[in-house]
Scaffold this motif. Structure first.
Motif, PDB file in Angstrom:
ATOM      1  N   SER A   9       0.245   3.235   3.132  1.00 53.48           N
ATOM      2  CA  SER A   9       0.525   4.427   3.937  1.00 53.48           C
ATOM      3  C   SER A   9      -0.007   5.685   3.268  1.00 53.48           C
ATOM      4  O   SER A   9      -0.638   6.532   3.913  1.00 53.48           O
ATOM      5  CB  SER A   9       2.034   4.558   4.184  1.00 53.48           C
ATOM      6  OG  SER A   9       2.526   3.502   4.969  1.00 53.48           O
ATOM      7  N   LEU A  10       0.210   5.798   1.971  1.00 51.17           N
ATOM      8  CA  LEU A  10      -0.308   6.946   1.225  1.00 51.17           C
ATOM      9  C   LEU A  10      -1.831   6.933   1.213  1.00 51.17           C
ATOM     10  O   LEU A  10      -2.470   7.972   1.358  1.00 51.17           O
ATOM     11  CB  LEU A  10       0.231   6.927  -0.203  1.00 51.17           C
ATOM     12  CG  LEU A  10       1.718   7.245  -0.372  1.00 51.17           C
ATOM     13  CD1 LEU A  10       2.152   7.009  -1.817  1.00 51.17           C
ATOM     14  CD2 LEU A  10       2.008   8.682   0.041  1.00 51.17           C
ATOM     15  N   ALA A  11      -2.403   5.744   1.059  1.00 50.21           N
ATOM     16  CA  ALA A  11      -3.860   5.624   1.009  1.00 50.21           C
ATOM     17  C   ALA A  11      -4.494   6.066   2.324  1.00 50.21           C
ATOM     18  O   ALA A  11      -5.500   6.785   2.334  1.00 50.21           O
ATOM     19  CB  ALA A  11      -4.258   4.190   0.687  1.00 50.21           C
ATOM     20  N   LEU A  12      -3.932   5.634   3.441  1.00 58.70           N
ATOM     21  CA  LEU A  12      -4.495   5.999   4.737  1.00 58.70           C
ATOM     22  C   LEU A  12      -4.421   7.508   4.973  1.00 58.70           C
ATOM     23  O   LEU A  12      -5.284   8.080   5.630  1.00 58.70           O
ATOM     24  CB  LEU A  12      -3.762   5.250   5.857  1.00 58.70           C
ATOM     25  CG  LEU A  12      -3.877   3.719   5.814  1.00 58.70           C
ATOM     26  CD1 LEU A  12      -3.161   3.107   7.006  1.00 58.70           C
ATOM     27  CD2 LEU A  12      -5.326   3.276   5.779  1.00 58.70           C
ATOM     28  N   GLY A  13      -3.398   8.138   4.398  1.00 57.48           N
ATOM     29  CA  GLY A  13      -3.297   9.594   4.501  1.00 57.48           C
ATOM     30  C   GLY A  13      -4.355  10.317   3.696  1.00 57.48           C
ATOM     31  O   GLY A  13      -4.682  11.485   3.982  1.00 57.48           O
ATOM     32  N   ARG A  14      -4.937   9.640   2.703  1.00 62.13           N
ATOM     33  CA  ARG A  14      -5.985  10.256   1.872  1.00 62.13           C
ATOM     34  C   ARG A  14      -7.382  10.036   2.438  1.00 62.13           C
ATOM     35  O   ARG A  14      -8.338  10.656   1.978  1.00 62.13           O
ATOM     36  CB  ARG A  14      -5.935   9.662   0.456  1.00 62.13           C
ATOM     37  CG  ARG A  14      -4.719  10.045  -0.355  1.00 62.13           C
ATOM     38  CD  ARG A  14      -4.914   9.678  -1.825  1.00 62.13           C
ATOM     39  NE  ARG A  14      -4.948   8.240  -2.021  1.00 62.13           N
ATOM     40  CZ  ARG A  14      -3.903   7.511  -2.397  1.00 62.13           C
ATOM     41  NH1 ARG A  14      -2.732   8.081  -2.584  1.00 62.13           N
ATOM     42  NH2 ARG A  14      -4.008   6.208  -2.588  1.00 62.13           N
ATOM     43  N   ALA A  15      -7.519   9.135   3.389  1.00 57.57           N
ATOM     44  CA  ALA A  15      -8.844   8.793   3.920  1.00 57.57           C
ATOM     45  C   ALA A  15      -9.186   9.715   5.080  1.00 57.57           C
ATOM     46  O   ALA A  15      -8.608   9.607   6.162  1.00 57.57           O
ATOM     47  CB  ALA A  15      -8.859   7.339   4.369  1.00 57.57           C
ATOM     48  N   HIS A  16     -10.131  10.616   4.864  1.00 54.22           N
ATOM     49  CA  HIS A  16     -10.441  11.633   5.869  1.00 54.22           C
ATOM     50  C   HIS A  16     -11.853  11.529   6.438  1.00 54.22           C
ATOM     51  O   HIS A  16     -12.149  12.162   7.451  1.00 54.22           O
ATOM     52  CB  HIS A  16     -10.256  13.028   5.280  1.00 54.22           C
ATOM     53  CG  HIS A  16      -8.878  13.292   4.755  1.00 54.22           C
ATOM     54  ND1 HIS A  16      -7.746  13.255   5.543  1.00 54.22           N
ATOM     55  CD2 HIS A  16      -8.439  13.577   3.495  1.00 54.22           C
ATOM     56  CE1 HIS A  16      -6.680  13.521   4.818  1.00 54.22           C
ATOM     57  NE2 HIS A  16      -7.071  13.712   3.565  1.00 54.22           N
ATOM     58  N   HIS A  17     -12.732  10.766   5.815  1.00 52.19           N
ATOM     59  CA  HIS A  17     -14.137  10.773   6.216  1.00 52.19           C
ATOM     60  C   HIS A  17     -14.555   9.414   6.764  1.00 52.19           C
ATOM     61  O   HIS A  17     -14.313   8.377   6.155  1.00 52.19           O
ATOM     62  CB  HIS A  17     -15.031  11.154   5.031  1.00 52.19           C
ATOM     63  CG  HIS A  17     -14.656  12.457   4.388  1.00 52.19           C
ATOM     64  ND1 HIS A  17     -14.845  13.664   5.025  1.00 52.19           N
ATOM     65  CD2 HIS A  17     -14.087  12.736   3.191  1.00 52.19           C
ATOM     66  CE1 HIS A  17     -14.409  14.649   4.227  1.00 52.19           C
ATOM     67  NE2 HIS A  17     -13.939  14.103   3.118  1.00 52.19           N
ATOM     68  N   GLY A  18     -15.208   9.443   7.929  1.00 50.10           N
ATOM     69  CA  GLY A  18     -15.744   8.224   8.502  1.00 50.10           C
ATOM     70  C   GLY A  18     -16.925   7.716   7.696  1.00 50.10           C
ATOM     71  O   GLY A  18     -17.478   8.419   6.849  1.00 50.10           O
ATOM     72  N   THR A  19     -17.298   6.484   7.952  1.00 47.41           N
ATOM     73  CA  THR A  19     -18.408   5.867   7.235  1.00 47.41           C
ATOM     74  C   THR A  19     -19.464   5.391   8.229  1.00 47.41           C
ATOM     75  O   THR A  19     -19.261   5.459   9.444  1.00 47.41           O
ATOM     76  CB  THR A  19     -17.924   4.689   6.369  1.00 47.41           C
ATOM     77  OG1 THR A  19     -17.233   3.743   7.205  1.00 47.41           O
ATOM     78  CG2 THR A  19     -16.969   5.173   5.295  1.00 47.41           C
ATOM     79  N   SER A  20     -20.570   4.906   7.706  1.00 52.49           N
ATOM     80  CA  SER A  20     -21.684   4.549   8.580  1.00 52.49           C
ATOM     81  C   SER A  20     -22.566   3.494   7.927  1.00 52.49           C
ATOM     82  O   SER A  20     -22.695   3.452   6.700  1.00 52.49           O
ATOM     83  CB  SER A  20     -22.522   5.798   8.877  1.00 52.49           C
ATOM     84  OG  SER A  20     -23.763   5.459   9.454  1.00 52.49           O
ATOM     85  N   ILE A 106       0.303  -0.374   9.982  1.00 50.00           N
ATOM     86  CA  ILE A 106       0.635   0.752   9.115  1.00 50.00           C
ATOM     87  C   ILE A 106      -0.123   2.004   9.549  1.00 50.00           C
ATOM     88  O   ILE A 106       0.408   3.113   9.538  1.00 50.00           O
ATOM     89  CB  ILE A 106       0.304   0.419   7.647  1.00 50.00           C
ATOM     90  CG1 ILE A 106       1.089  -0.812   7.198  1.00 50.00           C
ATOM     91  CG2 ILE A 106       0.623   1.605   6.734  1.00 50.00           C
ATOM     92  CD1 ILE A 106       0.739  -1.306   5.820  1.00 50.00           C
ATOM     93  N   GLY A 107      -1.377   1.841   9.952  1.00 44.45           N
ATOM     94  CA  GLY A 107      -2.181   2.979  10.371  1.00 44.45           C
ATOM     95  C   GLY A 107      -3.646   2.575  10.460  1.00 44.45           C
ATOM     96  O   GLY A 107      -3.971   1.385  10.482  1.00 44.45           O
ATOM     97  N   THR A 108      -4.515   3.565  10.491  1.00 48.34           N
ATOM     98  CA  THR A 108      -5.944   3.298  10.622  1.00 48.34           C
ATOM     99  C   THR A 108      -6.749   4.053   9.582  1.00 48.34           C
ATOM    100  O   THR A 108      -6.331   5.102   9.086  1.00 48.34           O
ATOM    101  CB  THR A 108      -6.460   3.704  12.021  1.00 48.34           C
ATOM    102  OG1 THR A 108      -6.266   5.120  12.202  1.00 48.34           O
ATOM    103  CG2 THR A 108      -5.737   2.942  13.119  1.00 48.34           C
ATOM    104  N   VAL A 124      -5.126  -1.137   9.882  1.00 48.41           N
ATOM    105  CA  VAL A 124      -4.557  -1.825   8.714  1.00 48.41           C
ATOM    106  C   VAL A 124      -3.139  -2.276   9.043  1.00 48.41           C
ATOM    107  O   VAL A 124      -2.303  -1.479   9.487  1.00 48.41           O
ATOM    108  CB  VAL A 124      -4.559  -0.906   7.482  1.00 48.41           C
ATOM    109  CG1 VAL A 124      -4.065  -1.671   6.252  1.00 48.41           C
ATOM    110  CG2 VAL A 124      -5.959  -0.340   7.231  1.00 48.41           C
ATOM    111  N   ALA A 125      -2.885  -3.569   8.840  1.00 49.35           N
ATOM    112  CA  ALA A 125      -1.577  -4.122   9.170  1.00 49.35           C
ATOM    113  C   ALA A 125      -1.184  -5.197   8.177  1.00 49.35           C
ATOM    114  O   ALA A 125      -2.043  -5.891   7.621  1.00 49.35           O
ATOM    115  CB  ALA A 125      -1.593  -4.711  10.585  1.00 49.35           C
TER     116      ALA A 125
END
Length: 203
Positions: A9-20, A106-108, A124-125
């Protein structure tokens, strides 16, 4: 399990940038105004196993998109899906027999743009109980898992290349045993590792 859930949950809150798929190939010129098809993929982590495992599939060699490659269960968002999470859960049920009410979402992570024109959002689940794996014969050749610790280890990621449409294309790989995990799946896993704080250089 609660500790892993809180960490994710904390990790998903830190992920702000999409990838390619294109980020290791900066010379690529993408068409202006391109339209990407939304998709959802399930980054499912088992917690009923002795060690947490990430569920992956080997796609059928007969598929139009990414034949024979290692992928998360998932696919494009259909008109009947509420969003990418709904699509990921539906596809996981259709592709591998994972009951829709079993994953604890948990989130995305931020969405990933693929070379085939999809904007795939990793959902992510945690999967707390075993289930009867039933690969969909037309789409899935094999269902397997890799230890979560393996995909969270930065040293397991490499950059490789191959010729694609007449040009040299570079991409991430994170091999595991006989499985060659590469391209979009490897990049999304690397983004997850970065968010979890195990991969330097951000997501």
């Amino acid at each position: 399990m609660q500790g892993l859930k809180d960490q994710i949950s904390l990790a998903l809150g830190r992920a702000h940038h999409g990838t390619s798929d294109f980020e290791l190939n900066p010379e690529t010129v993408l068409p202006a105004g391109r339209r990407l098809r939304p998709a959802g993929v399930l980054l499912g982590i088992t917690t009923y196993t002795a060690e947490p495992q990430v569920i992956l599939t080997k796609r059928s060699s007969a598929l139009k998109h990414h034949p024979g490659q290692i992928a998360f269960p998932g696919g494009k968002v259909d008109a009947t899906d509420a969003d990418e999470t709904d699509a990921a859960l539906r596809e996981a049920w259709e592709e591998i027999g994972l009951p829709r009410d079993l994953p604890q979402v948990i989130g995305t992570l931020p969405a990933h743009e693929t070379v085939t024109g999809f904007l795939a959002k990793p959902v992510v689940a945690l999967i707390p109980e075993p289930f009867k794996v039933q690969p969909e014969a037309g789409e899935v050749a094999e269902v397997f898992s890799t230890p979560l610790s393996h995909v969270l280890e930065p040293e397991n990621y490499l950059v490789q290349s191959r010729r694609w449409r007449g040009q040299r294309r570079y991409f991430y790989v994170v091999p595991y045993g006989p499985y060659y995990i590469w391209g979009a799946t490897a990049r999304m896993l690397r983004g997850f590792a970065a968010a979890m704080g195990t991969e330097k250089g951000g997501v």
